[in-house]
Design a protein around this motif. Structure first.
Motif, short mmCIF file in Angstrom:
data_model
loop_
_atom_site.label_atom_id
_atom_site.label_comp_id
_atom_site.label_asym_id
_atom_site.label_seq_id
_atom_site.Cartn_x
_atom_site.Cartn_y
_atom_site.Cartn_z
N GLY A 45 0.82 -1.20 0.00
CA GLY A 45 0.00 0.00 0.00
C GLY A 45 0.86 1.25 0.00
O GLY A 45 2.06 1.21 0.32
N PRO A 46 0.27 2.40 -0.35
CA PRO A 46 1.03 3.65 -0.42
C PRO A 46 1.42 4.15 0.98
O PRO A 46 0.58 4.22 1.87
CB PRO A 46 0.05 4.62 -1.09
N ILE A 47 2.69 4.48 1.16
CA ILE A 47 3.15 5.00 2.44
C ILE A 47 4.08 6.20 2.22
O ILE A 47 4.76 6.30 1.20
CB ILE A 47 3.90 3.94 3.28
N ILE A 48 4.06 7.10 3.20
CA ILE A 48 4.99 8.23 3.23
C ILE A 48 5.73 8.15 4.57
O ILE A 48 5.12 8.28 5.63
CB ILE A 48 4.27 9.58 3.11
N ILE A 49 7.02 7.91 4.50
CA ILE A 49 7.83 7.80 5.71
C ILE A 49 8.42 9.17 6.02
O ILE A 49 9.11 9.76 5.18
CB ILE A 49 8.94 6.75 5.54
N CYS A 50 8.12 9.69 7.21
CA CYS A 50 8.50 11.06 7.57
C CYS A 50 9.25 11.11 8.89
O CYS A 50 8.86 10.45 9.86
CB CYS A 50 7.25 11.93 7.72
N GLY A 51 10.28 11.93 8.94
CA GLY A 51 11.01 12.10 10.19
C GLY A 51 11.85 13.35 10.18
O GLY A 51 11.87 14.11 9.20
N ASN A 52 12.56 13.57 11.27
CA ASN A 52 13.41 14.75 11.38
C ASN A 52 14.67 14.58 10.53
O ASN A 52 15.03 13.49 10.12
CB ASN A 52 13.79 14.99 12.84
N HIS A 53 15.33 15.71 10.29
CA HIS A 53 16.48 15.70 9.37
C HIS A 53 17.63 16.52 9.95
O HIS A 53 17.50 17.73 10.13
CB HIS A 53 16.04 16.30 8.04
N TYR A 72 13.05 8.74 -2.23
CA TYR A 72 13.26 9.93 -1.41
C TYR A 72 13.19 11.20 -2.23
O TYR A 72 13.70 11.27 -3.35
CB TYR A 72 14.61 9.86 -0.69
N MET A 73 12.55 12.21 -1.67
CA MET A 73 12.54 13.55 -2.25
C MET A 73 13.89 14.18 -1.90
O MET A 73 14.23 14.31 -0.73
CB MET A 73 11.40 14.38 -1.66
N ALA A 74 14.67 14.53 -2.92
CA ALA A 74 16.02 15.05 -2.70
C ALA A 74 16.21 16.37 -3.45
O ALA A 74 15.69 16.55 -4.55
CB ALA A 74 17.06 14.03 -3.17
N LYS A 75 16.97 17.26 -2.85
CA LYS A 75 17.14 18.58 -3.45
C LYS A 75 17.82 18.49 -4.81
O LYS A 75 18.69 17.64 -5.05
CB LYS A 75 17.92 19.51 -2.52
N LYS A 76 17.43 19.38 -5.71
CA LYS A 76 17.89 19.41 -7.09
C LYS A 76 19.41 19.47 -7.20
O LYS A 76 20.00 18.93 -8.14
CB LYS A 76 17.25 20.60 -7.80
N GLU A 77 20.05 20.12 -6.24
CA GLU A 77 21.50 20.28 -6.29
C GLU A 77 22.24 18.95 -6.36
O GLU A 77 23.31 18.85 -6.97
CB GLU A 77 21.98 21.08 -5.08
N TYR A 78 21.67 17.91 -5.75
CA TYR A 78 22.30 16.60 -5.81
C TYR A 78 22.33 16.08 -7.25
O TYR A 78 23.25 15.37 -7.65
CB TYR A 78 21.56 15.60 -4.93
N PHE A 79 21.30 16.42 -8.02
CA PHE A 79 21.20 15.94 -9.39
C PHE A 79 22.04 16.77 -10.36
O PHE A 79 22.20 16.40 -11.51
CB PHE A 79 19.73 15.94 -9.83
N GLY A 116 3.27 2.78 -4.03
CA GLY A 116 4.69 2.86 -3.70
C GLY A 116 4.96 3.58 -2.39
O GLY A 116 4.04 3.96 -1.66
N ALA A 117 6.25 3.76 -2.11
CA ALA A 117 6.68 4.38 -0.85
C ALA A 117 7.53 5.62 -1.14
O ALA A 117 8.43 5.59 -1.97
CB ALA A 117 7.49 3.39 -0.02
N ILE A 118 7.20 6.69 -0.42
CA ILE A 118 7.92 7.96 -0.55
C ILE A 118 8.58 8.29 0.79
O ILE A 118 8.00 8.06 1.85
CB ILE A 118 6.96 9.10 -0.94
N GLY A 119 9.79 8.85 0.74
CA GLY A 119 10.46 9.31 1.94
C GLY A 119 10.59 10.83 1.92
O GLY A 119 11.05 11.39 0.92
N ILE A 120 10.13 11.49 2.99
CA ILE A 120 10.15 12.95 3.04
C ILE A 120 10.64 13.42 4.41
O ILE A 120 10.29 12.83 5.44
CB ILE A 120 8.74 13.54 2.81
N PHE A 121 11.42 14.48 4.40
CA PHE A 121 11.78 15.16 5.65
C PHE A 121 10.93 16.43 5.71
O PHE A 121 11.20 17.40 4.98
CB PHE A 121 13.27 15.51 5.67
N PRO A 122 9.88 16.44 6.53
CA PRO A 122 8.94 17.57 6.54
C PRO A 122 9.57 18.93 6.90
O PRO A 122 8.99 19.96 6.58
CB PRO A 122 7.91 17.17 7.61
#
Length: 203
Positions: A45-53, A72-79, A116-122
């Motif tokens: 099932g769809p999940i969003i894993i969230c925590g501190n960064h 994971y949602m990652a800042k553009k600079e990495y790309f 799918g699964a998404i990882g986010i740092f809120p």
């Protein structure tokens, strides 16, 4: 078009699993993370894993906690760096933090709609302050959860990234859905859950 999307998905999942297979054990042995309550992470099932960064490696203890592929949602600079191939291979989603990046959001929503699964740092960025336990949360995680009926899995991460660390701990909390909550209510709940999990680690 559909076949191309399936090929891209297969490539990313294969790349993710290869990276995890190679680097996962190295990370586990070197940093010695303590992982608490990983059994609560839904297996489907769809999940969003969230925590501190707080550190550039914060996604690593989460990745080794579940067999699921976490995008994971990652800042553009990495790309834009010479390591862009690594982030693409790992299935990360490029996010331009200078604008409201609708393209990145749509990619994440599509993954969730396909269970799918998404990882986010809120917090939106690493907390480099010395006086703030948590930075204010952005609404992306709860907004996407509400749109896709995804389950939010909170975690609290504390400790130091040192060789054979004595205190590096990630603790997962009870998953929840936004359902009829307002975005403000859901975001406040998420904030309090993560804050509580971090404090439990420090006891």
């Amino acid at each position: 078009m559909v076949n191309n999307m399936k090929k891209a998905k297969s490539y990313q999942e294969f790349g993710y699993k290869i990276i995890k297979f190679v680097l996962g054990p190295i990370f586990r042995i070197y940093y010695n993370p303590k992982i608490i309550n990983k059994k609560v992470i839904p297996k489907d099932g769809p999940i969003i894993i969230c925590g501190n960064h707080k550190h550039v490696y914060d996604q690593c203890p989460i990745i080794i906690s579940t067999k699921r592929v976490i995008h994971y949602m990652a800042k553009k600079e990495y790309f834009d760096s010479k390591f862009s191939w690594f982030f693409k291979m790992a299935g990360c989603i490029s996010v331009n933090r200078q604008i409201k990046d609708n393209e990145a959001t749509e990619k994440a929503l599509e993954i969730l709609k396909n269970n799918g699964a998404i990882g986010i740092f809120p917090e939106g960025t690493r907390n480099k302050t010395k006086d703030k336990f948590l930075l204010p949360f952005k609404f992306g995680a709860v907004s996407m959860a509400k749109k896709t009926n995804a389950t939010i899995v909170p975690f609290g991460l504390t400790g130091d990234y040192r060789f054979r660390s004595k205190n590096l701990t990630v603790r997962f909390g009870k998953p929840f859905k936004v359902n009829d909550m307002s975005l403000e209510e859901a975001n406040n709940k998420l904030y309090k859950e993560i804050e509580m999990l971090m404090k439990k680690n420090l006891k």
